[in-house]
Design an enzyme around this catalytic site. Structure first.
Site, mmCIF file in Angstrom:
data_model
loop_
_atom_site.group_PDB
_atom_site.id
_atom_site.type_symbol
_atom_site.label_atom_id
_atom_site.label_comp_id
_atom_site.label_asym_id
_atom_site.label_seq_id
_atom_site.Cartn_x
_atom_site.Cartn_y
_atom_site.Cartn_z
ATOM 1 N N VAL A 195 0.813 -1.227 0.000
ATOM 2 C CA VAL A 195 0.000 0.000 0.000
ATOM 3 C C VAL A 195 0.849 1.281 0.000
ATOM 4 O O VAL A 195 0.320 2.368 -0.215
ATOM 5 C CB VAL A 195 -1.001 0.046 1.184
ATOM 6 N N ASN A 228 -7.621 -0.313 4.833
ATOM 7 C CA ASN A 228 -7.576 -1.076 6.080
ATOM 8 C C ASN A 228 -6.169 -1.518 6.488
ATOM 9 O O ASN A 228 -5.900 -1.661 7.674
ATOM 10 C CB ASN A 228 -8.494 -2.301 5.933
ATOM 11 N N TYR A 234 2.018 4.938 16.056
ATOM 12 C CA TYR A 234 0.676 4.412 15.766
ATOM 13 C C TYR A 234 -0.367 5.502 16.002
ATOM 14 O O TYR A 234 -1.208 5.779 15.144
ATOM 15 C CB TYR A 234 0.392 3.193 16.657
HETATM 16 N N1 LIG Z 1 -6.984 -5.134 15.898
HETATM 17 C C1 LIG Z 1 -7.261 -4.028 16.567
HETATM 18 O O1 LIG Z 1 -7.506 -4.051 17.786
HETATM 19 C C2 LIG Z 1 -7.306 -2.702 15.855
HETATM 20 C C3 LIG Z 1 -7.845 -1.610 16.555
HETATM 21 C C4 LIG Z 1 -7.944 -0.380 15.913
HETATM 22 C C5 LIG Z 1 -7.534 -0.254 14.597
HETATM 23 N N2 LIG Z 1 -7.004 -1.332 13.939
HETATM 24 C C6 LIG Z 1 -6.614 -1.118 12.553
HETATM 25 O O2 LIG Z 1 -7.383 -1.957 11.720
HETATM 26 C C7 LIG Z 1 -6.631 -2.308 10.538
HETATM 27 C C8 LIG Z 1 -6.617 -3.817 10.383
HETATM 28 O O3 LIG Z 1 -6.009 -4.358 11.530
HETATM 29 P P1 LIG Z 1 -6.012 -5.926 11.925
HETATM 30 O O4 LIG Z 1 -6.110 -5.962 13.393
HETATM 31 O O5 LIG Z 1 -6.977 -6.673 11.068
HETATM 32 O O6 LIG Z 1 -4.506 -6.284 11.526
HETATM 33 P P2 LIG Z 1 -3.803 -7.613 10.971
HETATM 34 O O7 LIG Z 1 -2.370 -7.458 11.334
HETATM 35 O O8 LIG Z 1 -4.531 -8.819 11.424
HETATM 36 O O9 LIG Z 1 -3.981 -7.462 9.395
HETATM 37 C C9 LIG Z 1 -3.357 -6.412 8.696
HETATM 38 C C10 LIG Z 1 -3.078 -6.850 7.270
HETATM 39 O O10 LIG Z 1 -2.421 -5.755 6.606
HETATM 40 C C11 LIG Z 1 -1.395 -6.284 5.794
HETATM 41 N N3 LIG Z 1 -0.351 -5.287 5.536
HETATM 42 C C12 LIG Z 1 0.564 -4.793 6.417
HETATM 43 N N4 LIG Z 1 1.377 -3.942 5.790
HETATM 44 C C13 LIG Z 1 0.977 -3.871 4.496
HETATM 45 C C14 LIG Z 1 1.441 -3.163 3.356
HETATM 46 N N5 LIG Z 1 2.517 -2.351 3.411
HETATM 47 N N6 LIG Z 1 0.790 -3.335 2.174
HETATM 48 C C15 LIG Z 1 -0.285 -4.174 2.105
HETATM 49 N N7 LIG Z 1 -0.746 -4.884 3.148
HETATM 50 C C16 LIG Z 1 -0.124 -4.731 4.328
HETATM 51 C C17 LIG Z 1 -0.856 -7.492 6.571
HETATM 52 O O11 LIG Z 1 -0.181 -8.396 5.718
HETATM 53 C C18 LIG Z 1 -2.139 -8.061 7.172
HETATM 54 O O12 LIG Z 1 -2.717 -9.055 6.353
HETATM 55 C C19 LIG Z 1 -5.248 -1.683 10.738
HETATM 56 O O13 LIG Z 1 -5.196 -0.444 10.066
HETATM 57 C C20 LIG Z 1 -5.175 -1.468 12.240
HETATM 58 O O14 LIG Z 1 -4.297 -0.431 12.598
HETATM 59 C C21 LIG Z 1 -6.875 -2.543 14.552
#
Ligand SMILES: NC(=O)c1ccc[n+]([C@@H]2O[C@H](COP(=O)([O-])OP(=O)(O)OC[C@H]3O[C@@H](n4cnc5c(N)ncnc54)[C@H](O)[C@@H]3O)[C@@H](O)[C@H]2O)c1
Length: 244
Positions: free
Chosen positions: A61, A87, A150
């Site tokens: 991304v 995402n 973050y």
């Molecule tokens: N899990 C939580 O508690 C939480 C809370 C608030 C916000 N978020 C946000 O929600 C979103 C999804 O989080 P999640 O918990 O499902 O995370 P996750 O780590 O389970 O999944 C994230 C995905 O993003 C992909 N990714 C990472 N870097 C990338 C790049 N440079 N290019 C393309 N893909 C890339 C990874 O390979 C992974 O499949 C994120 O933006 C995270 O910051 C998560």
């Protein structure tokens, strides 16, 4: 009736976690979905599982070139894009004093610059479609402080969502941000973090973390025409954490 029928949607970071849950719900609701991720093996396997209305495209991304490829592939395979869910993201639990400039730039690139690139890249396709909805995944740390880097990037996503919403409103493109609290995905729940997450749950008014699918329901609403008058807004889904 399917809530996303006729929509073409791109979801980044869709190989696992919340992105995967959103992709599944979007397909169930009649959308044609382009899943992107760095993790090619997992992404391909999951898109195949979702059937003919889902395809996987490998994407970093942070790459403008990759964004052009993703949009071109989406248009070629399914037509102009109606929905983008920004995402993909990473976390980095470090104290500011321990974080290197290289690490800081990495998280800014992946969590923040990527959202700018995605919104810019998809706008022309959404104009062809006649309208569009961009959903930027921020965090509760886009509202209150968590880890350095973050927090910075998630506040930025909240701000750029509002600025972009103003820029894109004349073209019929809506832009909103989603602010999840603690969600049970591989980013947060690992073997070695399970106990800490459970302990932390006691401080959440609803006394539990959320499942990814609970966030998908909000993302679905924002992607669909049901949210036709919402733009430049933030949507919190945190079990009451930031209300205290
Ligand atoms: N899990 C939580 O508690 C939480 C809370 C608030 C916000 N978020 C946000 O929600 C979103 C999804 O989080 P999640 O918990 O499902 O995370 P996750 O780590 O389970 O999944 C994230 C995905 O993003 C992909 N990714 C990472 N870097 C990338 C790049 N440079 N290019 C393309 N893909 C890339 C990874 O390979 C992974 O499949 C994120 O933006 C995270 O910051 C998560």
């Amino acid at each position: 009736m399917s809530r996303l029928s006729g929509k073409v949607a791109i979801i980044t970071g869709a190989a696992q976690g919340m992105g995967a849950a959103h992709a599944k719900l979007f397909v169930e609701q009649g959308a044609k979905v382009i899943l992107t991720d760095l993790n090619e093996e997992k992404g391909h396997a999951f898109a195949t599982e979702l059937g003919e209305n889902a395809i996987f495209v490998k994407q970093n991304v942070t790459s403008e070139e990759d964004w052009a490829t993703v949009i071109a592939t989406a248009e070629e395979k399914f037509g102009p894009v109606n929905v983008l869910v920004n995402n993909a993201g990473i976390t980095m639990a470090k104290n500011m004093l321990d974080m290197t400039l290289e690490e800081y730039r990495r998280i800014v690139d992946i969590n923040q610059v990527s959202v700018f690139l995605g919104m810019k890249a998809v706008a022309a396709s959404m104009m062809k479609a006649g309208s569009g909805s961009i959903v930027n995944i921020s965090s509760m740390n886009g509202l209150v402080a968590g880890a350095v880097g973050y927090t910075d990037t998630k506040f930025a996503v909240r701000g750029m969502t509002k600025a972009a919403a103003i820029n894109l409103a004349p073209m019929g493109i809506r832009v909103n941000s989603v602010h999840p609290g603690v969600i049970a995905t591989p980013m947060v729940v690992q073997e070695d973090t399970k106990a800490a997450v459970e302990e932390f749950s006691k401080h959440i008014p609803l006394k539990r973390v959320a499942q990814p699918e609970e966030v998908s329901n909000m993302v679905l609403f924002l992607a669909s025409d049901e949210s036709s008058y919402s733009t430049g807004s933030e949507f919190i889904i945190d079990g009451g954490l930031t209300a205290q």
